[in-house]
Design an enzyme around this catalytic site. Structure first.
Site, short mmCIF file in Angstrom:
data_model
loop_
_atom_site.label_atom_id
_atom_site.label_comp_id
_atom_site.label_asym_id
_atom_site.label_seq_id
_atom_site.Cartn_x
_atom_site.Cartn_y
_atom_site.Cartn_z
N GLU A 1 30.55 48.64 41.12
CA GLU A 1 30.70 49.81 41.98
C GLU A 1 31.85 50.67 41.43
OE1 GLU A 1 31.90 50.48 46.69
OE2 GLU A 1 31.88 48.49 45.82
N ILE B 1 35.00 52.97 41.88
CA ILE B 1 36.02 53.21 42.91
C ILE B 1 36.72 54.53 42.60
CG2 ILE B 1 38.10 52.26 44.02
CD1 ILE B 1 35.66 50.43 44.37
N ASP C 1 46.20 37.82 38.47
CA ASP C 1 46.72 38.70 37.40
C ASP C 1 47.12 40.02 38.04
OD1 ASP C 1 47.41 39.79 34.98
OD2 ASP C 1 45.37 39.99 34.22
P1 ADP Z 1 40.38 45.76 31.06
O1 ADP Z 1 39.50 44.58 31.36
O2 ADP Z 1 40.12 46.33 29.70
O3 ADP Z 1 41.86 45.48 31.30
P2 ADP Z 1 40.24 47.11 33.64
O4 ADP Z 1 39.36 46.25 34.48
O5 ADP Z 1 41.71 47.00 33.89
O6 ADP Z 1 39.94 46.92 32.07
O7 ADP Z 1 39.73 48.62 33.83
C1 ADP Z 1 40.26 49.68 33.06
C2 ADP Z 1 40.60 50.86 33.95
O8 ADP Z 1 39.39 51.37 34.52
C3 ADP Z 1 41.49 50.50 35.13
O9 ADP Z 1 42.85 50.66 34.82
C4 ADP Z 1 41.05 51.45 36.22
O10 ADP Z 1 41.77 52.67 36.10
C5 ADP Z 1 39.60 51.72 35.88
N1 ADP Z 1 38.69 50.91 36.73
C6 ADP Z 1 38.58 49.57 36.77
N2 ADP Z 1 37.62 49.17 37.62
C7 ADP Z 1 37.12 50.31 38.15
C8 ADP Z 1 36.10 50.59 39.12
N3 ADP Z 1 35.40 49.59 39.68
N4 ADP Z 1 35.86 51.87 39.42
C9 ADP Z 1 36.55 52.90 38.84
N5 ADP Z 1 37.51 52.70 37.93
C10 ADP Z 1 37.81 51.43 37.59
#
Ligand code: ADP
Length: 294
Positions: free
Chosen positions: A99, A101, A202
């Site tokens: 989803e 966000i 984390d």
């Molecule tokens: P990684 O696994 O490379 O560390 P993240 O899960 O931290 O990646 O996601 C990278 C960036 O994408 C996050 O810092 C956030 O800003 C954005 N993000 C993560 N999940 C979502 C989401 N479900 N919807 C919108 N943006 C997201």
């Protein structure tokens, strides 16, 4: 990484299972912020979705572990997590579809709700520390072999393996490993006894978001049942924490006295993760934190 036609087709098929009617992808907008994977906003005729991709031969099962972690957090109905639409492997690419966000304003009530929700999350307990499966913290495998005692778990499944890895990589000197040995003998007395609590695992500030309703959203977890001060400490790893969060937390579930002192103890684990991934000044940070205890 460019996204193949096959991958686009798999994403569309996956979305069709969740959305009535047809879905057309109109754009993949790259997002920044992630340290390990490529991230995209997938714009479709049915709204936006969030996609992470990586090369299939790197970090096997990372997205399966992340999906499992998000679903475990979601099941507690404590803090919102993005809904998992699916994960898979197409051609040479692994992917995770979530989803999307949107962004909201971090109001005082955001922090209060976050604290309260985190305390509710931590009320989910288990007979042992650890988890029935391993997962990842950053790009390092996180071993979750279960243990009855927190100090045993923290030593054997968290600190020892990362000190050994850092020694193997020649990132730290033998002297530091000896100091960790001395710390291990003290840990059982340093931590107050607590039931195993379901943790995000984390929880640095890049791993939570604020949705358009100013509600907190947990992302990118490394879940396990651990000492709840681990999550609280990690919020403090790279800066201060809004007092409204701690207030919201303690109103729901008081913390044991002197928890602030133990943040540095808990954060030896994420600091060792950073030593292994990046080296550099994180070695001095570990030295400094160790110095308070041994
Ligand atoms: P990684 O696994 O490379 O560390 P993240 O899960 O931290 O990646 O996601 C990278 C960036 O994408 C996050 O810092 C956030 O800003 C954005 N993000 C993560 N999940 C979502 C989401 N479900 N919807 C919108 N943006 C997201």
């Amino acid at each position: 990484m460019s996204l193949s036609e096959d991958l686009k087709q798999d994403l569309i098929q996956n979305l069709r299972e969740h959305i009535n009617g047809s879905v057309v992808i109109t754009d993949f907008a790259p997002l920044s912020g992630g340290s390990i994977n490529d991230a995209y906003e997938v714009k479709t005729s049915a709204g936006s979705f969030f996609l992470k991709t990586n090369a299939a031969d790197r970090h096997p099962s990372m997205f399966a572990a992340e999906a499992d972690g998000l679903e475990r957090l979601n099941a507690t109905k404590s803090v919102r997590t993005p809904m998992v639409f699916g994960h898979g492997e197409t051609d040479d690419t692994t992917w995770l579809l979530l989803e999307f966000i949107g962004d909201g304003e971090r109001t005082p009530s955001f922090w209060h709700h976050f604290g309260k929700g985190l305390a509710q999350l931590h009320s989910n307990s288990h007979a042992q520390f650890g988890l029935e499966r391993n997962n990842y913290i950053g790009s390092l495998e996180q071993i979750n072999t279960q243990e009855k005692e927190w100090s045993t778990f923290f030593i054997q499944q968290r600190l020892e393996p990362l000190v050994k890895l850092a020694r193997d990589k020649k990132r730290v000197e033998a002297g530091m490993a000896f100091r960790f040995e001395r710390l291990y003998g003290k840990l059982n007395d340093l931590f107050p006894k607590e039931a195993p609590a379901l943790l995000h695992g984390d929880l640095w500030h890049g791993n939570f978001m604020c949705d358009p309703e100013s509600k907190p959203v947990l992302i990118d977890p490394a879940v396990y049942y651990g000492h709840r001060e681990m999550d609280i400490a990690m919020l403090h790893l790279f800066g201060s924490v809004d007092p409204d969060l701690i207030e919201g937390y303690t109103a729901e579930k008081p913390l044991e006295k002197e928890w602030e002192k133990r943040t540095e103890l808990c954060n030896l684990y994420p600091l060792l993760v950073h030593v292994n991934l990046f080296g550099g000044h994180y070695v001095q940070e570990v030295e400094k934190a160790l110095g308070r205890w041994v």
